[in-house]
Design a protein around this motif. Structure first.
Motif, PDB file in Angstrom:
ATOM      1  N   GLN A   1       8.307  -7.815  -0.985  1.00 15.52           N
ATOM      2  CA  GLN A   1       9.047  -7.418   0.209  1.00 15.52           C
ATOM      3  C   GLN A   1      10.024  -6.288  -0.102  1.00 15.52           C
ATOM      4  O   GLN A   1      10.148  -5.326   0.682  1.00 15.52           O
ATOM      5  CB  GLN A   1       9.792  -8.621   0.782  1.00 15.52           C
ATOM      6  N   ASN A   2      10.718  -6.382  -1.219  1.00 13.65           N
ATOM      7  CA  ASN A   2      11.633  -5.313  -1.621  1.00 13.65           C
ATOM      8  C   ASN A   2      10.881  -4.015  -1.914  1.00 13.65           C
ATOM      9  O   ASN A   2      11.344  -2.918  -1.598  1.00 13.65           O
ATOM     10  CB  ASN A   2      12.442  -5.729  -2.847  1.00 13.65           C
TER      11      ASN A   2
ATOM     12  N   HIS B   1      -6.284 -10.160  13.333  1.00 13.74           N
ATOM     13  CA  HIS B   1      -5.350 -10.343  12.229  1.00 13.74           C
ATOM     14  C   HIS B   1      -5.987  -9.792  10.955  1.00 13.74           C
ATOM     15  O   HIS B   1      -7.150 -10.096  10.645  1.00 13.74           O
ATOM     16  CB  HIS B   1      -5.004 -11.823  12.042  1.00 13.74           C
ATOM     17  N   ILE B   2      -5.211  -8.998  10.213  1.00 13.89           N
ATOM     18  CA  ILE B   2      -5.761  -8.353   9.022  1.00 13.89           C
ATOM     19  C   ILE B   2      -4.748  -8.438   7.874  1.00 13.89           C
ATOM     20  O   ILE B   2      -3.564  -8.709   8.081  1.00 13.89           O
ATOM     21  CB  ILE B   2      -6.103  -6.868   9.277  1.00 13.89           C
ATOM     22  N   ALA B   3      -5.239  -8.192   6.661  1.00 10.36           N
ATOM     23  CA  ALA B   3      -4.408  -8.104   5.462  1.00 10.36           C
ATOM     24  C   ALA B   3      -4.612  -6.729   4.847  1.00 10.36           C
ATOM     25  O   ALA B   3      -5.746  -6.257   4.694  1.00 10.36           O
ATOM     26  CB  ALA B   3      -4.782  -9.196   4.465  1.00 10.36           C
TER      27      ALA B   3
ATOM     28  N   THR C   1       5.697  -9.106   5.082  1.00  9.19           N
ATOM     29  CA  THR C   1       5.683  -7.846   4.342  1.00  9.19           C
ATOM     30  C   THR C   1       5.653  -8.082   2.829  1.00  9.19           C
ATOM     31  O   THR C   1       6.279  -7.358   2.068  1.00  9.19           O
ATOM     32  CB  THR C   1       6.929  -7.009   4.702  1.00  9.19           C
ATOM     33  N   GLY C   2       4.927  -9.111   2.429  1.00  6.58           N
ATOM     34  CA  GLY C   2       4.790  -9.377   1.005  1.00  6.58           C
ATOM     35  C   GLY C   2       4.689 -10.864   0.730  1.00  6.58           C
ATOM     36  O   GLY C   2       5.185 -11.690   1.487  1.00  6.58           O
ATOM     37  N   ARG C   3       4.050 -11.188  -0.394  1.00 11.32           N
ATOM     38  CA  ARG C   3       3.854 -12.585  -0.744  1.00 11.32           C
ATOM     39  C   ARG C   3       5.080 -13.201  -1.399  1.00 11.32           C
ATOM     40  O   ARG C   3       5.188 -14.425  -1.489  1.00 11.32           O
ATOM     41  CB  ARG C   3       2.646 -12.692  -1.678  1.00 11.32           C
ATOM     42  N   ASN C   4       6.006 -12.357  -1.843  1.00  9.89           N
ATOM     43  CA  ASN C   4       7.229 -12.858  -2.467  1.00  9.89           C
ATOM     44  C   ASN C   4       8.337 -11.826  -2.244  1.00  9.89           C
ATOM     45  O   ASN C   4       8.115 -10.759  -1.655  1.00  9.89           O
ATOM     46  CB  ASN C   4       7.018 -13.137  -3.955  1.00  9.89           C
TER      47      ASN C   4
ATOM     48  N   GLN D   1       0.775  -6.792  -0.742  1.00  5.44           N
ATOM     49  CA  GLN D   1      -0.124  -7.288   0.298  1.00  5.44           C
ATOM     50  C   GLN D   1       0.696  -7.681   1.526  1.00  5.44           C
ATOM     51  O   GLN D   1       1.610  -8.486   1.430  1.00  5.44           O
ATOM     52  CB  GLN D   1      -0.933  -8.487  -0.162  1.00  5.44           C
ATOM     53  N   VAL D   2       0.365  -7.073   2.664  1.00  7.73           N
ATOM     54  CA  VAL D   2       1.056  -7.379   3.914  1.00  7.73           C
ATOM     55  C   VAL D   2       0.026  -7.871   4.930  1.00  7.73           C
ATOM     56  O   VAL D   2      -1.158  -7.523   4.858  1.00  7.73           O
ATOM     57  CB  VAL D   2       1.800  -6.140   4.470  1.00  7.73           C
TER      58      VAL D   2
END
Length: 272
Positions: A214-215, A169-171, A207-210, A183-184
């Protein structure tokens, strides 16, 4: 005239040969609606095109019209030319030419109706986005190769050795439009070495913290040119060349599928 007009109006993508393939492909399924509309019998229910990325044996039923016409055309070619010699072949060359033309068109229709393998639910688009990957205390620069809604493939240009393993698992910290950070997180599902460079395929878990991130991630994927589509047709590649490439590619796919099944059966037999 047809060649000149379509070449002048359709742009660099389409010509009359591909127009014939398209018309042949739609013809079996348009005949009945056209007849019904002519008789003032209208379809009241609108059917939405299936969006699922699956392909079952039911879908292969749509190949039947083309397969029947393909077999009839093949039989006509053999029957018409069987036993002819010399001037007889020359006199019938026009009919033979059109039979061969339809035979090639119907072969393409069979390829189209048979579909192509779906390797993932969402199509991946070639996108080169800069970012970085944190491995312990080491920060490794990365560059994406392609991206999808829930997947990404990247390389590490400055690192020739493997930096992460499959199953890890990676970021990933990506740089979005106008330098917006994204950050995904995801799971490394595959690591492939190509031309001395490791390619890492990641299935994303978020696909994003918020919502904004994500957009922004979706913006990176879809606000750009679709590199999988051609912009100009190579005039040196004839329909016969395309036909041969399709046959060779599908034969290669069938061979790989056969080899995988053979290996699976071999492993099951050895385990017993």
């Amino acid at each position: 005239m047809q060649h000149w007009v379509l070449g002048d109006t359709a742009g660099p993508i389409r010509n009359e040969r591909w127009g014939e393939v398209q018309e042949t492909f739609f013809a079996p399924f348009i005949v009945m609606p056209v007849i019904l509309e002519t008789l003032r019998i209208k379809q009241k229910k609108f059917t939405v095109t299936e969006k699922e990325s699956t392909y079952s044996w039911r879908d292969r039923i749509f190949m039947l019209p083309y397969l029947i016409l393909w077999l009839l055309t093949l039989a006509a070619l053999i029957k018409f030319n069987y036993g002819k010699f010399g001037s007889e072949i020359l006199m019938g060359s026009v009919i033979t030419f059109w039979l061969l033309t339809h035979f090639v068109n119907l072969t393409f229709c069979l390829f189209i109706a048979s579909g192509r393998p779906f390797l993932r639910n969402a199509e991946r688009f070639g996108r080169q986005v800069k970012g970085q990957l944190e491995v312990g205390r080491l920060v490794v620069p990365l560059e994406t190769v392609d991206m999808a809604d829930h997947g990404v493939k990247f390389i590490t240009p400055t690192m020739k050795s493997k930096v992460v393993e499959a199953g890890q698992h990676i970021a990933l910290d990506l740089t979005g439009t106008d330098g917006v950070p994204i950050q995904v997180h995801g799971l490394v599902v595959r690591v492939i070495e190509l031309k001395g460079q490791f390619n890492y395929a990641v299935r994303l878990t978020d696909t994003g913290r918020n919502v904004d991130e994500q957009n922004e991630y979706l913006h990176l994927i879809y606000d750009g040119f679709n590199g999988t589509l051609s912009v100009e047709q190579d005039r040196w590649i004839t329909p016969l060349d395309e036909l041969w490439m399709n046959i060779a590619l599908r034969f290669e796919q069938w061979q790989k599928s056969f080899n995988r099944r053979h290996e699976t059966l071999k492993q099951r037999g050895s385990s017993k």
